[in-house]
Structures are given as structure tokens and as C-alpha cells.
Motif scaffolding. Structure first.
Motif, PDB file in Angstrom:
ATOM      1  N   GLU A  65      37.411  45.558  46.951  1.00  0.00           N
ATOM      2  CA  GLU A  65      38.045  46.105  45.752  1.00  0.00           C
ATOM      3  C   GLU A  65      37.372  47.406  45.340  1.00  0.00           C
ATOM      4  OE1 GLU A  65      38.057  45.147  41.051  1.00  0.00           O
ATOM      5  OE2 GLU A  65      38.701  43.474  42.345  1.00  0.00           O
ATOM      6  N   GLU A  66      36.052  47.409  45.322  1.00  0.00           N
ATOM      7  CA  GLU A  66      35.325  48.610  44.921  1.00  0.00           C
ATOM      8  C   GLU A  66      35.629  49.770  45.872  1.00  0.00           C
ATOM      9  OE1 GLU A  66      30.708  50.116  44.121  1.00  0.00           O
ATOM     10  OE2 GLU A  66      31.144  48.001  44.594  1.00  0.00           O
ATOM     11  N   ALA A  67      35.667  49.489  47.169  1.00  0.00           N
ATOM     12  CA  ALA A  67      35.934  50.536  48.152  1.00  0.00           C
ATOM     13  C   ALA A  67      37.339  51.085  48.004  1.00  0.00           C
ATOM     14  CB  ALA A  67      35.708  50.001  49.561  1.00  0.00           C
ATOM     15  N   LEU A  68      38.309  50.205  47.733  1.00  0.00           N
ATOM     16  CA  LEU A  68      39.698  50.640  47.591  1.00  0.00           C
ATOM     17  C   LEU A  68      39.871  51.475  46.333  1.00  0.00           C
ATOM     18  CD1 LEU A  68      42.381  50.396  49.072  1.00  0.00           C
ATOM     19  CD2 LEU A  68      42.882  48.342  47.737  1.00  0.00           C
ATOM     20  N   VAL A  69      39.257  51.043  45.250  1.00  0.00           N
ATOM     21  CA  VAL A  69      39.343  51.794  43.992  1.00  0.00           C
ATOM     22  C   VAL A  69      38.684  53.163  44.133  1.00  0.00           C
ATOM     23  CG1 VAL A  69      38.581  51.860  41.593  1.00  0.00           C
ATOM     24  CG2 VAL A  69      39.517  49.748  42.535  1.00  0.00           C
ATOM     25  N   ASP A  70      37.548  53.201  44.829  1.00  0.00           N
ATOM     26  CA  ASP A  70      36.801  54.458  44.986  1.00  0.00           C
ATOM     27  C   ASP A  70      37.369  55.360  46.077  1.00  0.00           C
ATOM     28  OD1 ASP A  70      35.121  53.558  43.030  1.00  0.00           O
ATOM     29  OD2 ASP A  70      33.512  52.935  44.387  1.00  0.00           O
ATOM     30  N   GLY A  71      38.302  54.830  46.869  1.00  0.00           N
ATOM     31  CA  GLY A  71      38.832  55.614  47.972  1.00  0.00           C
ATOM     32  C   GLY A  71      37.834  55.804  49.093  1.00  0.00           C
ATOM     33  N   ASP A  72      36.935  54.833  49.251  1.00  0.00           N
ATOM     34  CA  ASP A  72      35.879  54.908  50.260  1.00  0.00           C
ATOM     35  C   ASP A  72      36.351  54.207  51.533  1.00  0.00           C
ATOM     36  OD1 ASP A  72      33.577  54.751  51.816  1.00  0.00           O
ATOM     37  OD2 ASP A  72      32.255  54.453  50.085  1.00  0.00           O
ATOM     38  N   ARG A  73      36.917  54.971  52.439  1.00  0.00           N
ATOM     39  CA  ARG A  73      37.495  54.414  53.667  1.00  0.00           C
ATOM     40  C   ARG A  73      36.443  53.722  54.521  1.00  0.00           C
ATOM     41  NH1 ARG A  73      39.196  55.838  59.044  1.00  0.00           N
ATOM     42  NH2 ARG A  73      41.446  55.441  59.390  1.00  0.00           N
ATOM     43  N   GLU A  74      35.286  54.351  54.682  1.00  0.00           N
ATOM     44  CA  GLU A  74      34.240  53.782  55.531  1.00  0.00           C
ATOM     45  C   GLU A  74      33.760  52.444  54.995  1.00  0.00           C
ATOM     46  OE1 GLU A  74      29.798  54.928  57.306  1.00  0.00           O
ATOM     47  OE2 GLU A  74      30.945  56.407  56.158  1.00  0.00           O
ATOM     48  N   ASP A 105      45.698  50.181  38.881  1.00  0.00           N
ATOM     49  CA  ASP A 105      45.539  48.762  38.527  1.00  0.00           C
ATOM     50  C   ASP A 105      45.228  47.910  39.755  1.00  0.00           C
ATOM     51  OD1 ASP A 105      46.088  49.369  35.888  1.00  0.00           O
ATOM     52  OD2 ASP A 105      48.220  48.963  36.082  1.00  0.00           O
ATOM     53  N   VAL A 106      44.360  48.408  40.633  1.00  0.00           N
ATOM     54  CA  VAL A 106      44.036  47.709  41.866  1.00  0.00           C
ATOM     55  C   VAL A 106      42.973  46.647  41.613  1.00  0.00           C
ATOM     56  CG1 VAL A 106      43.006  47.965  44.155  1.00  0.00           C
ATOM     57  CG2 VAL A 106      44.614  49.679  43.314  1.00  0.00           C
ATOM     58  N   SER A 107      43.217  45.449  42.147  1.00  0.00           N
ATOM     59  CA  SER A 107      42.195  44.401  42.056  1.00  0.00           C
ATOM     60  C   SER A 107      42.415  43.349  43.127  1.00  0.00           C
ATOM     61  CB  SER A 107      42.212  43.730  40.677  1.00  0.00           C
ATOM     62  OG  SER A 107      43.380  42.935  40.507  1.00  0.00           O
ATOM     63  N   TYR A 108      41.315  42.717  43.525  1.00  0.00           N
ATOM     64  CA  TYR A 108      41.329  41.517  44.362  1.00  0.00           C
ATOM     65  C   TYR A 108      40.671  40.408  43.550  1.00  0.00           C
ATOM     66  CZ  TYR A 108      42.275  44.267  48.638  1.00  0.00           C
ATOM     67  OH  TYR A 108      42.839  45.076  49.602  1.00  0.00           O
ATOM     68  N   GLU A 109      41.352  39.281  43.427  1.00  0.00           N
ATOM     69  CA  GLU A 109      40.811  38.145  42.675  1.00  0.00           C
ATOM     70  C   GLU A 109      40.968  36.874  43.496  1.00  0.00           C
ATOM     71  OE1 GLU A 109      39.320  38.397  39.838  1.00  0.00           O
ATOM     72  OE2 GLU A 109      39.867  40.465  39.253  1.00  0.00           O
ATOM     73  N   LEU A 110      40.012  35.957  43.346  1.00  0.00           N
ATOM     74  CA  LEU A 110      40.145  34.648  43.974  1.00  0.00           C
ATOM     75  C   LEU A 110      41.376  33.968  43.407  1.00  0.00           C
ATOM     76  CD1 LEU A 110      38.779  32.605  45.918  1.00  0.00           C
ATOM     77  CD2 LEU A 110      37.650  31.639  43.904  1.00  0.00           C
ATOM     78  N   GLY A 111      42.250  33.474  44.293  1.00  0.00           N
ATOM     79  CA  GLY A 111      43.513  32.889  43.866  1.00  0.00           C
ATOM     80  C   GLY A 111      43.432  31.395  43.620  1.00  0.00           C
ATOM     81  N   ASP A 112      44.590  30.769  43.551  1.00  0.00           N
ATOM     82  CA  ASP A 112      44.716  29.331  43.301  1.00  0.00           C
ATOM     83  C   ASP A 112      44.332  28.561  44.565  1.00  0.00           C
ATOM     84  OD1 ASP A 112      45.413  26.750  42.681  1.00  0.00           O
ATOM     85  OD2 ASP A 112      47.566  27.147  42.489  1.00  0.00           O
ATOM     86  N   GLU A 113      43.203  27.891  44.531  1.00  0.00           N
ATOM     87  CA  GLU A 113      42.691  27.232  45.738  1.00  0.00           C
ATOM     88  C   GLU A 113      43.470  25.976  46.112  1.00  0.00           C
ATOM     89  OE1 GLU A 113      38.443  27.535  46.656  1.00  0.00           O
ATOM     90  OE2 GLU A 113      38.177  28.234  44.586  1.00  0.00           O
ATOM     91  N   SER A 114      44.356  25.514  45.233  1.00  0.00           N
ATOM     92  CA  SER A 114      45.157  24.339  45.585  1.00  0.00           C
ATOM     93  C   SER A 114      46.138  24.649  46.722  1.00  0.00           C
ATOM     94  CB  SER A 114      45.926  23.833  44.364  1.00  0.00           C
ATOM     95  OG  SER A 114      46.930  24.757  43.961  1.00  0.00           O
ATOM     96  N   VAL A 115      46.458  25.932  46.930  1.00  0.00           N
ATOM     97  CA  VAL A 115      47.396  26.282  48.000  1.00  0.00           C
ATOM     98  C   VAL A 115      46.777  26.084  49.377  1.00  0.00           C
ATOM     99  CG1 VAL A 115      48.503  28.001  46.528  1.00  0.00           C
ATOM    100  CG2 VAL A 115      46.753  28.738  48.143  1.00  0.00           C
ATOM    101  N   MET A 116      45.463  25.905  49.448  1.00  0.00           N
ATOM    102  CA  MET A 116      44.815  25.782  50.748  1.00  0.00           C
ATOM    103  C   MET A 116      45.196  24.497  51.468  1.00  0.00           C
ATOM    104  SD  MET A 116      43.512  28.657  50.842  1.00  0.00           S
ATOM    105  CE  MET A 116      42.706  28.505  52.434  1.00  0.00           C
TER     106      MET A 116
END
Length: 420
Positions: A65-74, A105-116
Motif C-alpha cells: 500500500e505504501e509503495a503504491l501510494v508513493d508511486g515507488d515501483r521498485e 483513495d488507495v488502500s489494502y486492508e485485511l478482508g473478511d476471513e470467513s471467505v477462506m
């Protein structure tokens, strides 16, 4: 080479020693070591369920998430398992694609683990992840996509081996966007965002000009619409094939809602056009106007019968032509067609679709020209609030609002067209 994959030589050595050390008598009081010969231990977690990797995986989610928000490809690509060559390549392409888009509004969040419980195990650990983004200026709200990520172990760290899962994609009805499929080329003109690829970008400048003209034409008829939209024009037709009720060959374009999350609400309406339309200099403007009408109406006609939805879109798309020319076009296209009840359901697209489009457009044109466009808009508003349980009941609504059945309206409209 990661530790988990670096045990192959040791395993081979153990297998070579088996004839010498693995055939002791069962009554000598010794027990074979757990995991002997490199075989999985009974205590090893099943595929995708190594919870000892959880903290490292969660840290990786935050890093991406941090890399995507910052535009840090590497930094973004450093989270990907380099042994997964295809996945590594698609992740690089995807990052480059998003860099061209007005993403916020970019974010990665842990989702609903019941779907596993619905996921087949793979890798060392799998976790549900919700990816959220918004196309700034085009989406009314952020759009969240449910994913399942597959992680592999790299010593004490985790690497990402996959971010898609067929079971979850089927469950959520995920339809890939162009930036998920191919390397895109983006054009922006005012409130229009056009998405092309290497096969269609040669037409991009002309297409953007035609989209702008089509948007102005539609706004002249629907002034309350803000004129902002996203249009896809790429060579890959898999998404169109999935969304259209007709074959790809017979589908010029598809307008569709983008949901903020599974089950709604709607974040935006967009449309995709067949690549054959992108290169069709003469015909694409009509298709653009038709699809833009669908985008402009949004959800306001989602309870209208199909003939009315498509008829209005095609009628408005043709209003750049003089009315007598429209009448002649309809008379020629419908030939010896006979009056009939207009199709209210999605069978509209599968039972003589071409004739259905023509007749619906003609009826809408006839009503708008002889009674005023307000008669059409009033009918759409009535359907939006009308209480009916079956599509057959829509005939009664039309008869009450317009004083005629759709069969009678088609008879009147055909006579009107043929008198031109």
C-alpha cells in the motif's frame, strides 16, 4: 533461492541413504524421524494455512500500500516472488498502468476471513485482502474489490505469489478492467477518460474527439447530466463478452455500473466498445452517443422495460439527424416488419435483436416527435416508482400513460415512418 525451496538437494541425499539407514528392524526400539527424506511432516500446516507467516504477510500488505501510494515501483515489485515470472510481469504492467490513471483513495486492508472456507489452498499462506481505489473526478465513491492473496515464505519474510483466486472472483462477479488485462494507453479530455491499448491507440486522438462531440450531443438533450465518464476501447473483448447478452460479434458496446462494493451502491457508470467500433470512422459516433445515453441515465431507467431503455438510447443517438431522415432510416431498416408487442425482458437481445433495436428506437422517436420528449421521460419516471411483479405488467403501465399498447404504438410508428 528461498529456504523453503533450497531443501531439494538435502532431500535427494536422504533418499539416496534410505537403503542403508531406513531399513532397521521394527523391534529395535527406534522410530523414524518426523519429516524424514524431506517428506512433509504430519504437523506441517495444509497449503495456504501457515499462520507462522501471518505477521510477515500483514507487513507485506502494508508495504505494498505504501509503495503504491508513493508511486515507488521498485518497492512495490520487491514484494513479489521473483520465481513467479508471469505474475511478476503482470504486476509490473499493472503498476505502470495505474501510474497513468487519476487514482486516489488507495488502500489494502485485511478482508473478511470467513471467505477462506471457499478457497482451495495454495502457497504457504492465503489471506483475504480488500483493495480500494477511486478514479478521481469520475467515481462518486471509492471502489473496493475483494481479493485473496497467496504468500510464499522467504526465510522469515513473505513474498506475494498471486493476488487472484478463481473461487472469490466467481463469488464476487469480478470483471477485469483494462488495466488488469493489458498495457494501457490513457487519454484525457475534459470530463472524458479514454482507455486504449497498443492495438487501438493509433485511433485514440480521433476517438477522443468523437467522444467529446458525442458527449456534447447527449448533454444537449439531457442537460442535467454532468458529462463525465470513462470509456474503454481495447482489443481484449473478454469483459464485453462477459457483460453482453449478445455475442461479441453483435455487440457494439456495453454500458455497465461499477459498484463501490459487492451488492452496491454504484460508484460510476462506464462503457466499453468493441475494438471494431474504435476503428470504424463512419459508425462509431452513433455507438458512442448510444452508450453515453446509458451512462447519463445511470440507474434512473433500471426498472424500465428493455425496449424502452434501448429505444430511448438509440432514439437520442439519432437525434443529430433530421427527423425525416430518421423516419426513412427506420422504414428501410424495418422493411416489411409487422406491428407487434415490444419486448420488455432481456429476450430483447436474443430474439432478433437488430429488429428489436430498430422498432424500439422508432417507437420512442414517434412518441417523442408527436407528443414531446416529456412523454418518454414521464414514462421512465413512472416505471421507476411503479409497483409491478412481472414484466408483462409493464404493458398496462404503457397503456395507462400513453393510451395505447406497445403493439398499437408500433403500428402507428411504422405507418409514420413509411409515410416519410
Amino acid at each position: 533461492m528461498r529456504t523453503s525451496r533450497g531443501t531439494a538437494s538435502a532431500a535427494l541425499a536422504c533418499l539416496l541413504l534410505l537403503p542403508l539407514s531406513g531399513c532397521q528392524s521394527a523391534d529395535d526400539g527406534t522410530q523414524p524421524a518426523s519429516g524424514a527424506a524431506g517428506l512433509p511432516s504430519r504437523s506441517d500446516p495444509p497449503a495456504g494455512m501457515d499462520e507462522s507467516l501471518r505477521d510477515a504477510a500483514l507487513a507485506l500488505i502494508d508495504a505494498r500500500e505504501e509503495a503504491l501510494v508513493d508511486g515507488d515501483r521498485e518497492a512495490f515489485l520487491s514484494t513479489v516472488d521473483p520465481d513467479e515470472l508471469t505474475f511478476s510481469a503482470t504486476q509490473a504492467r499493472w503498476f505502470d498502468n495505474l501510474a497513468q490513471l487519476p487514482v486516489t483513495d488507495v488502500s489494502y486492508e485485511l478482508g473478511d476471513e470467513s471467505v477462506m472456507t471457499q478457497v482451495s489452498g495454495a502457497g504457504d499462506l492465503q489471506l483475504p485482502v480488500d483493495f480500494t481505489m477511486r478514479l478521481d473526478g469520475f467515481d462518486r465513491r471509492p471502489v473496493t474489490q475483494q481479493m485473496v492473496w497467496t504468500f510464499t515464505r522467504d526465510g522469515d519474510d513473505a513474498l506475494l505469489a498471486d493476488d487472484r483466486n478463481t473461487q472469490i472472483d466467481a463469488r464476487t462477479g469480478w470483471t477485469p478492467a483494462p488495466w488488469d488485462l493489458v498495457r494501457i494507453e490513457v487519454r484525457r479530455e475534459g470530463g472524458i477518460l479514454g482507455i486504449f491499448d497498443e492495438d487501438t491507440e493509433q485511433h485514440a486522438d480521433y476517438v477522443m474527439s468523437d467522444l467529446a462531440a458525442a458527449s456534447e450531443a447527449v448533454r444537449a438533450r439531457l442537460p442535467r447530466w454532468n458529462g463525465r465518464f470513462v470509456a474503454y476501447g481495447i482489443a481484449d473483448t473478454s469483459a464485453i463478452d462477459e457483460m453482453s447478452a449478445m455475442t461479441v460479434e453483435n455487440t457494439a458496446g456495453v454500458a455497465f455500473p461499477v459498484l463501490a462494493k459487492v451488492g452496491g451502491p454504484v460508484a460510476a457508470y462506464r462503457f466499453a466498445v468493441n475494438p471494431t467500433v474504435v476503428g470504424d470512422v463512419l459508425g462509431r459516433s452513433l455507438v458512442f452517443r448510444h452508450e453515453i445515453v446509458h451512462v447519463a441515465f445511470g440507474a434512473s431507467d433500471d426498472r424500465s422495460p428493455t425496449w424502452l431503455v434501448e429505444g430511448i438510447a438509440e432514439y437520442l443517438a439519432r437525434t443529430t439527424y433530421p427527423v425525416d431522415e430518421r423516419r426513412r432510416i427506420s422504414a428501410y431498416a424495418l422493411g416489411g416488419a409487422q406491428p407487434r408487442t415490444l419486448e420488455p425482458t432481456r429476450r430483447f437481445y436474443s430474439r432478433d435483436a437488430a429488429a428489436n433495436y430498430e422498432l424500439a428506437a422508432l417507437v420512442c422517436d414517434y412518441v417523442a416527435t408527436t407528443r414531446g420528449e416529456d412523454a418518454l421521460w414521464s414514462l421512465v419516471r413512472t416505471f421507476q416508482t411503479e409497483d409491478f411483479g412481472m414484466w408483462a405488467a409493464t404493458e398496462g403501465v404503457v397503456r395507462r400513460e400513453l393510451g395505447s399498447s406497445t403493439r398499437e404504438l408500433s403500428r402507428q410508428a411504422l405507418a409514420w415512418a413509411r409515410a416519410a
